[in-house]
Scaffold this motif. Structure first.
Motif, PDB file in Angstrom:
ATOM      1  N   ALA A  16      42.009  39.192  48.671  1.00  0.00           N
ATOM      2  CA  ALA A  16      42.672  37.895  48.819  1.00  0.00           C
ATOM      3  C   ALA A  16      41.796  36.798  48.249  1.00  0.00           C
ATOM      4  CB  ALA A  16      42.949  37.638  50.300  1.00  0.00           C
ATOM      5  N   ASP A  17      42.446  35.776  47.712  1.00  0.00           N
ATOM      6  CA  ASP A  17      41.712  34.648  47.150  1.00  0.00           C
ATOM      7  C   ASP A  17      41.879  33.387  47.997  1.00  0.00           C
ATOM      8  OD1 ASP A  17      39.989  33.550  45.259  1.00  0.00           O
ATOM      9  OD2 ASP A  17      41.635  32.783  44.038  1.00  0.00           O
ATOM     10  N   ASN A  18      42.171  33.568  49.270  1.00  0.00           N
ATOM     11  CA  ASN A  18      42.364  32.414  50.152  1.00  0.00           C
ATOM     12  C   ASN A  18      41.106  31.555  50.271  1.00  0.00           C
ATOM     13  OD1 ASN A  18      44.330  34.681  51.381  1.00  0.00           O
ATOM     14  ND2 ASN A  18      45.214  32.648  51.640  1.00  0.00           N
ATOM     15  N   PHE A  19      39.946  32.167  50.036  1.00  0.00           N
ATOM     16  CA  PHE A  19      38.680  31.433  50.159  1.00  0.00           C
ATOM     17  C   PHE A  19      38.008  31.270  48.797  1.00  0.00           C
ATOM     18  CE2 PHE A  19      39.602  33.858  54.034  1.00  0.00           C
ATOM     19  CZ  PHE A  19      39.826  32.795  54.904  1.00  0.00           C
ATOM     20  N   PHE A  20      38.794  31.477  47.742  1.00  0.00           N
ATOM     21  CA  PHE A  20      38.365  31.227  46.355  1.00  0.00           C
ATOM     22  C   PHE A  20      37.141  32.040  45.950  1.00  0.00           C
ATOM     23  CE2 PHE A  20      40.227  27.383  48.268  1.00  0.00           C
ATOM     24  CZ  PHE A  20      41.426  27.378  47.579  1.00  0.00           C
ATOM     25  N   GLN A  21      37.115  33.302  46.399  1.00  0.00           N
ATOM     26  CA  GLN A  21      35.991  34.172  46.032  1.00  0.00           C
ATOM     27  C   GLN A  21      36.470  35.514  45.483  1.00  0.00           C
ATOM     28  OE1 GLN A  21      33.585  34.005  49.692  1.00  0.00           O
ATOM     29  NE2 GLN A  21      32.259  32.606  48.578  1.00  0.00           N
ATOM     30  N   GLU A  22      37.710  35.512  44.986  1.00  0.00           N
ATOM     31  CA  GLU A  22      38.264  36.729  44.385  1.00  0.00           C
ATOM     32  C   GLU A  22      38.393  36.525  42.883  1.00  0.00           C
ATOM     33  OE1 GLU A  22      38.493  39.846  43.790  1.00  0.00           O
ATOM     34  OE2 GLU A  22      39.111  40.083  45.865  1.00  0.00           O
ATOM     35  N   GLU A  23      38.324  37.632  42.160  1.00  0.00           N
ATOM     36  CA  GLU A  23      38.491  37.580  40.705  1.00  0.00           C
ATOM     37  C   GLU A  23      39.912  37.124  40.359  1.00  0.00           C
ATOM     38  OE1 GLU A  23      36.106  38.030  38.638  1.00  0.00           O
ATOM     39  OE2 GLU A  23      34.590  39.070  39.798  1.00  0.00           O
ATOM     40  N   ASP A  24      40.065  36.524  39.170  1.00  0.00           N
ATOM     41  CA  ASP A  24      41.396  36.106  38.723  1.00  0.00           C
ATOM     42  C   ASP A  24      42.239  37.294  38.283  1.00  0.00           C
ATOM     43  OD1 ASP A  24      40.845  33.437  39.192  1.00  0.00           O
ATOM     44  OD2 ASP A  24      40.077  33.104  37.170  1.00  0.00           O
ATOM     45  N   GLU A  25      41.595  38.293  37.724  1.00  0.00           N
ATOM     46  CA  GLU A  25      42.297  39.472  37.201  1.00  0.00           C
ATOM     47  C   GLU A  25      42.084  40.664  38.128  1.00  0.00           C
ATOM     48  OE1 GLU A  25      44.128  39.527  34.375  1.00  0.00           O
ATOM     49  OE2 GLU A  25      43.720  37.402  33.979  1.00  0.00           O
ATOM     50  N   GLU A  26      43.179  41.389  38.408  1.00  0.00           N
ATOM     51  CA  GLU A  26      43.066  42.568  39.276  1.00  0.00           C
ATOM     52  C   GLU A  26      42.139  43.634  38.703  1.00  0.00           C
ATOM     53  OE1 GLU A  26      46.467  44.554  40.916  1.00  0.00           O
ATOM     54  OE2 GLU A  26      47.183  42.752  41.900  1.00  0.00           O
ATOM     55  N   LYS A  27      42.087  43.734  37.385  1.00  0.00           N
ATOM     56  CA  LYS A  27      41.213  44.755  36.784  1.00  0.00           C
ATOM     57  C   LYS A  27      39.747  44.467  37.145  1.00  0.00           C
ATOM     58  CE  LYS A  27      40.867  42.541  32.209  1.00  0.00           C
ATOM     59  NZ  LYS A  27      39.507  42.054  32.351  1.00  0.00           N
ATOM     60  N   ASN A  42      55.961  48.031  51.805  1.00  0.00           N
ATOM     61  CA  ASN A  42      55.470  48.746  50.624  1.00  0.00           C
ATOM     62  C   ASN A  42      54.631  47.769  49.811  1.00  0.00           C
ATOM     63  OD1 ASN A  42      56.774  51.420  50.697  1.00  0.00           O
ATOM     64  ND2 ASN A  42      58.640  50.212  50.668  1.00  0.00           N
ATOM     65  N   TYR A  43      53.461  48.229  49.391  1.00  0.00           N
ATOM     66  CA  TYR A  43      52.589  47.397  48.559  1.00  0.00           C
ATOM     67  C   TYR A  43      52.144  48.196  47.344  1.00  0.00           C
ATOM     68  CZ  TYR A  43      52.198  43.944  52.272  1.00  0.00           C
ATOM     69  OH  TYR A  43      52.488  42.991  53.209  1.00  0.00           O
ATOM     70  N   ARG A  44      51.896  47.474  46.292  1.00  0.00           N
ATOM     71  CA  ARG A  44      51.344  48.103  45.097  1.00  0.00           C
ATOM     72  C   ARG A  44      49.850  48.289  45.296  1.00  0.00           C
ATOM     73  NH1 ARG A  44      49.131  45.853  41.019  1.00  0.00           N
ATOM     74  NH2 ARG A  44      49.924  43.762  41.503  1.00  0.00           N
ATOM     75  N   LYS A  45      49.356  49.429  44.843  1.00  0.00           N
ATOM     76  CA  LYS A  45      47.909  49.670  44.911  1.00  0.00           C
ATOM     77  C   LYS A  45      47.204  48.771  43.900  1.00  0.00           C
ATOM     78  CE  LYS A  45      47.783  54.395  46.625  1.00  0.00           C
ATOM     79  NZ  LYS A  45      47.262  55.751  46.383  1.00  0.00           N
ATOM     80  N   LEU A  46      45.954  48.477  44.188  1.00  0.00           N
ATOM     81  CA  LEU A  46      45.156  47.593  43.342  1.00  0.00           C
ATOM     82  C   LEU A  46      45.087  48.110  41.908  1.00  0.00           C
ATOM     83  CD1 LEU A  46      43.248  45.133  43.081  1.00  0.00           C
ATOM     84  CD2 LEU A  46      41.375  46.658  43.726  1.00  0.00           C
ATOM     85  N   VAL A  96      41.695  53.360  56.337  1.00  0.00           N
ATOM     86  CA  VAL A  96      41.127  52.057  55.987  1.00  0.00           C
ATOM     87  C   VAL A  96      41.962  51.475  54.845  1.00  0.00           C
ATOM     88  CG1 VAL A  96      39.081  50.799  55.205  1.00  0.00           C
ATOM     89  CG2 VAL A  96      38.819  52.840  56.638  1.00  0.00           C
ATOM     90  N   ILE A  97      42.381  50.218  55.010  1.00  0.00           N
ATOM     91  CA  ILE A  97      43.181  49.550  53.977  1.00  0.00           C
ATOM     92  C   ILE A  97      42.577  48.181  53.688  1.00  0.00           C
ATOM     93  CG2 ILE A  97      45.458  48.690  53.324  1.00  0.00           C
ATOM     94  CD1 ILE A  97      46.663  50.663  55.328  1.00  0.00           C
ATOM     95  N   GLY A  98      42.261  47.957  52.419  1.00  0.00           N
ATOM     96  CA  GLY A  98      41.706  46.681  51.990  1.00  0.00           C
ATOM     97  C   GLY A  98      42.766  45.827  51.303  1.00  0.00           C
ATOM     98  N   PHE A  99      42.810  44.557  51.675  1.00  0.00           N
ATOM     99  CA  PHE A  99      43.715  43.582  51.065  1.00  0.00           C
ATOM    100  C   PHE A  99      42.871  42.528  50.352  1.00  0.00           C
ATOM    101  CE2 PHE A  99      46.536  45.328  54.241  1.00  0.00           C
ATOM    102  CZ  PHE A  99      47.828  45.116  53.780  1.00  0.00           C
ATOM    103  N   LEU A 120      44.790  47.464  48.054  1.00  0.00           N
ATOM    104  CA  LEU A 120      46.115  47.027  47.633  1.00  0.00           C
ATOM    105  C   LEU A 120      46.037  45.835  46.692  1.00  0.00           C
ATOM    106  CD1 LEU A 120      47.931  47.403  51.064  1.00  0.00           C
ATOM    107  CD2 LEU A 120      47.779  49.048  49.194  1.00  0.00           C
ATOM    108  N   GLN A 121      47.186  45.467  46.173  1.00  0.00           N
ATOM    109  CA  GLN A 121      47.287  44.326  45.262  1.00  0.00           C
ATOM    110  C   GLN A 121      46.740  43.070  45.919  1.00  0.00           C
ATOM    111  OE1 GLN A 121      51.653  44.830  45.854  1.00  0.00           O
ATOM    112  NE2 GLN A 121      51.734  42.609  45.667  1.00  0.00           N
ATOM    113  N   THR A 122      46.266  42.144  45.109  1.00  0.00           N
ATOM    114  CA  THR A 122      45.778  40.863  45.621  1.00  0.00           C
ATOM    115  C   THR A 122      46.934  40.125  46.301  1.00  0.00           C
ATOM    116  OG1 THR A 122      44.172  40.784  43.822  1.00  0.00           O
ATOM    117  CG2 THR A 122      44.584  38.728  45.012  1.00  0.00           C
ATOM    118  N   THR A 123      46.653  39.559  47.460  1.00  0.00           N
ATOM    119  CA  THR A 123      47.704  38.936  48.274  1.00  0.00           C
ATOM    120  C   THR A 123      47.122  37.779  49.070  1.00  0.00           C
ATOM    121  OG1 THR A 123      49.398  39.454  49.941  1.00  0.00           O
ATOM    122  CG2 THR A 123      47.276  40.511  50.227  1.00  0.00           C
ATOM    123  N   SER A 124      47.973  37.055  49.760  1.00  0.00           N
ATOM    124  CA  SER A 124      47.512  35.989  50.648  1.00  0.00           C
ATOM    125  C   SER A 124      47.437  36.532  52.073  1.00  0.00           C
ATOM    126  CB  SER A 124      48.472  34.801  50.598  1.00  0.00           C
ATOM    127  OG  SER A 124      48.029  33.793  51.486  1.00  0.00           O
TER     128      SER A 124
END
Length: 196
Positions: A104-115, A46-50, A99-102, A132-136
Motif C-alpha cells: 500500500a502507498d497510503n504512507f507514500f513509501q511504496e514503489e510507483d510500479e508493481e514490478k 478476489n485479488y490479483r497477485k502482485l 500469510v498475506i501481504g497487501f 497481492l496487488q497494490t491497494t489502499s
C-alpha cells in the motif's frame, strides 16, 4: 432385437454415469455454497497477485486457517520485516498459517510500479508468501479487508501493521509496526491462535 439390447447395454451405463455426474456436481456446488457461507464476508474477495495476471480467492486460500494480514511498503524503515514474515510463513504454514501481504502507498513509501514492488519482495527479501496487488488500506478507499479490520480493531497507522485472524474469522488481534514478527508477544499470540 440383439441390436436394441446391445444399444441398451451401452447407453444405460452412460446414462447412469451422467446421472451420477450431475448428482456429484450438485453436491459439489452445495459444498462450495456451504464453504462460501462459512467464509467471513470480509474475505469473500478476489485479488490479483502482485505483478501478475493471476488472481486469488481469499476464501479458498484461507479456508479453515489462521491468517496473518500485513500492509507492506518497499521503502520503509520496517521493510526488513519481510525477512521475519517469510521466516514465520515457512515455520508455521504446515500448521495452518496463511500469510498475506497487501502493498500500500497510503504512507507514500511504496514503489510507483508493481514490478519494482515485486522486485523488493521477491528478489531482495525472498518472499514466497502471498503478496497481492497494490491497494489502499485506510480511509474511505480502503479495500474491504482493511475496512473490516479497521472496524474490528484499528486502521493501520503506518506500514507493517499485522492482523492475526482466527480460522473462523471471528477473532482479530492487531500488532503495530514496532512489533516484529519474531517478537515473543507476537509469536505467543500466533501459536495460541494456531492451537485454538
Amino acid at each position: 432385437m440383439k441390436k436394441i439390447a446391445l444399444l441398451a447395454s451401452i447407453c444405460m451405463p452412460l446414462l447412469g454415469a451422467s446421472a451420477v455426474s450431475v448428482a456429484d456436481s450438485q453436491q459439489h456446488a452445495a459444498g462450495m455454497a456451504t464453504k462460501q457461507a462459512e467464509c467471513p464476508a470480509f474475505l469473500q474477495q478476489n485479488y490479483r497477485k502482485l505483478h501478475s495476471e493471476q488472481t486469488i480467492d481469499l476464501c479458498q486460500a484461507t479456508a479453515g486457517k489462521t491468517v496473518l494480514i500485513v500492509n507492506t511498503a518497499s521503502n520503509c524503515g520496517f521493510t526488513p520485516q519481510f525477512k521475519s514474515l517469510e521466516a514465520v510463513h515457512k515455520k508455521y504454514q504446515d500448521q495452518g498459517l496463511v500469510v498475506i501481504g497487501f502493498p500500500a502507498d497510503n504512507f507514500f513509501q511504496e514503489e510507483d510500479e508493481e514490478k519494482d514492488t515485486a522486485e523488493v519482495c521477491f528478489v531482495n527479501y525472498g518472499v514466497t508468501f502471498t503478496m497481492l496487488q497494490t491497494t489502499s488500506v485506510r480511509g474511505d478507499d480502503a479495500n474491504p479487508v482493511f475496512k473490516h479490520l479497521a472496524d474490528k480493531t484499528t486502521a493501520p497507522k503506518w506500514n507493517f501493521y499485522k492482523y492475526l485472524v482466527s480460522d473462523n474469522g471471528k477473532k482479530i488481534q492487531h500488532f503495530n509496526s514496532r512489533v516484529k514478527p519474531d517478537d515473543k508477544k507476537f509469536v505467543d499470540a500466533l501459536e495460541s491462535a494456531l492451537k485454538s
